[in-house]
Design an enzyme around this catalytic site. Structure first.
Site, PDB file in Angstrom:
ATOM      1  N   GLU A  40      38.405  40.295  55.793  1.00 37.77           N
ATOM      2  CA  GLU A  40      37.899  40.818  54.529  1.00 37.77           C
ATOM      3  C   GLU A  40      36.851  39.859  53.965  1.00 37.77           C
ATOM      4  OE1 GLU A  40      39.850  42.703  50.449  1.00 37.77           O
ATOM      5  OE2 GLU A  40      40.815  40.958  51.360  1.00 37.77           O
ATOM      6  N   LYS A 114      39.048  50.534  50.685  1.00 43.03           N
ATOM      7  CA  LYS A 114      40.328  49.994  50.219  1.00 43.03           C
ATOM      8  C   LYS A 114      40.911  50.854  49.099  1.00 43.03           C
ATOM      9  CE  LYS A 114      42.271  45.484  48.899  1.00 43.03           C
ATOM     10  NZ  LYS A 114      41.885  44.093  48.548  1.00 43.03           N
ATOM     11  N   CYS A 160      43.981  44.153  53.370  1.00 43.42           N
ATOM     12  CA  CYS A 160      44.600  43.130  52.527  1.00 43.42           C
ATOM     13  C   CYS A 160      45.771  43.654  51.681  1.00 43.42           C
ATOM     14  CB  CYS A 160      43.520  42.488  51.652  1.00 43.42           C
ATOM     15  SG  CYS A 160      43.991  40.877  50.969  1.00 43.42           S
TER      16      CYS A 160
END
Length: 273
Positions: A40, A114, A160
Site C-alpha cells: 500500500e 479500498k 490493509c
C-alpha cells in the site's frame, strides 16, 4: 507458481519510490516470480495526508500507471500495484486508494478501491483516512491469473484495514479464491498486535494462500510501519516473512496444497450462513 511480496519503506519522493519498486520487481523476476505485489502507498508516504491528492491520477492515465504497466510488460509477470491514489470526479479534496493489476502483457485487468477506511486514535497517534479518501463500492474484486505452466488461479484483492472485516473475504470465496492479496501499511502498534494473527486467520478460514506485501520501517515523515510482509499457506503456516526493511518475500502458490487442506477438512462446504 512463484509469488512475491515486496516490502518497502517508501518516502515523500515519488521518483525514488518508483526506482526502488522497479528494482525490487526486477529482483523478484530474476528469482523466478510470476506474480509480484507491491505494498500500500508504494508510491508515496507523504509528510501530510493531503500530499496524495496532488499525486492522484485519472483512471488509466498517468505516470504511475504507465510505469507499473511497463514493469509488468518488461518482466513478463502479473503485477499487483499495491495502491495508488486515483481521482474522484468532481471532488478534488478526496481520492480513492486503489489497487490495480496488470497482466504480463502490461494490460490492466483489475481495479479494487479500498472499501474500509481506517481511523485510529490512541491519544498519541491519530489517523482518519476519510479526511482524504472516498471508500470504494462494496463489491468484491477478483481476477484470473495464469502461470507459465498453464495453471489458472483465482486471486482476490483487498487492502490493509480490510483485513479486519472477514465478511469481505467470505464474499471473495464465491467461487473460492486460490490466493488473497493484502497490500498494507499497518501502523506499528496495530501491526504488532494483530497483523500476523489476522492474516493467518484469513488463510485458515478460507483455506487458501495469503500474500501480504507491506510497508516496513521508519519513514522520512516520522511514521513507523509494522512490516512483516508474509506469505501464508491454506493451513495458516507462514511460508516466508521479512520483519523490517526492503525485501523480496517469496514462496510457491501450490494448488495441490489447497486441495489437500480442503479435502481433509471441507469447512468451505459446511457453511450455513
Amino acid at each position: 507458481m512463484k509469488i512475491a511480496a515486496l516490502q518497502m519503506v517508501s518516502s515523500p519522493d515519488v521518483s525514488h519510490n518508483l526506482a526502488r519498486a522497479a528494482a525490487l520487481v526486477a529482483q523478484a523476476a530474476a528469482r523466478g516470480a510470476e506474480l509480484v505485489a507491491l505494498p500500500e502507498y508504494f508510491c508515496l508516504m507523504g509528510r501530510r495526508d493531503t500530499d496524495k491528492l496532488a499525486l492522484a491520477e485519472r483512471p488509466g492515465d498517468g505516470p504511475l500507471q504507465d510505469a507499473l504497466a511497463a514493469l509488468a510488460r518488461k518482466h513478463g509477470l502479473w503485477l499487483i500495484g499495491g495502491t495508488l491514489p486515483l481521482q474522484v470526479p468532481g471532488d478534488p479534496d478526496h481520492a480513492t486508494n486503489s489497487c490495480l493489476v496488470w497482466s504480463p502483457e502490461g494490460r490492466q485487468v483489475a481495479r479494487y478501491d479500498k472499501i474500509h477506511l481506517f481511523r485510529f486514535d490512541d491519544g498519541e497517534r491519530r489517523y482518519d483516512e476519510a479526511a482524504t479518501l472516498c471508500a470504494g463500492p462494496a463489491t468484491p474484486v477478483a481476477f484470473e491469473a495464469h502461470s507459465r505452466a498453464g495453471e489458472s488461479f483465482r486471486i482476490g484483492l483487498s487492502i490493509c484495514y480490510d483485513l479486519r472485516f472477514p465478511e469481505l473475504y467470505r464474499a471473495l470465496m464465491h467461487p473460492p479464491c486460490d490466493l488473497l492479496v493484502v497490500p498494507a501499511a499497518f501502523t506499528y502498534p496495530t501491526g504488532q498486535a494483530h497483523w500476523e494473527l489476522l492474516l493467518r486467520a484469513r488463510a485458515v478460514e478460507n483455506q487458501c494462500h495469503v500474500l501480504a506485501p507491506a510497508q516496513g520501517g521508519t519513514h522520512e515523515n516520522g511514521r513507523r510501519t509494522w512490516g512483516h510482509s508474509l506469505i501464508a499457506d491454506p493451513w495458516g503456516e507462514v511460508l516466508a516473512m521479512q520483519a523490517e526493511g526492503e525485501a523480496v518475500v517469496m514462496a510457491g502458490l501450490n494448488l495441490a496444497r489447497a486441495a489437500e487442506v480442503r479435502q481433509q477438512l471441507p469447512a468451505l462446504t459446511h457453511r450455513r450462513i
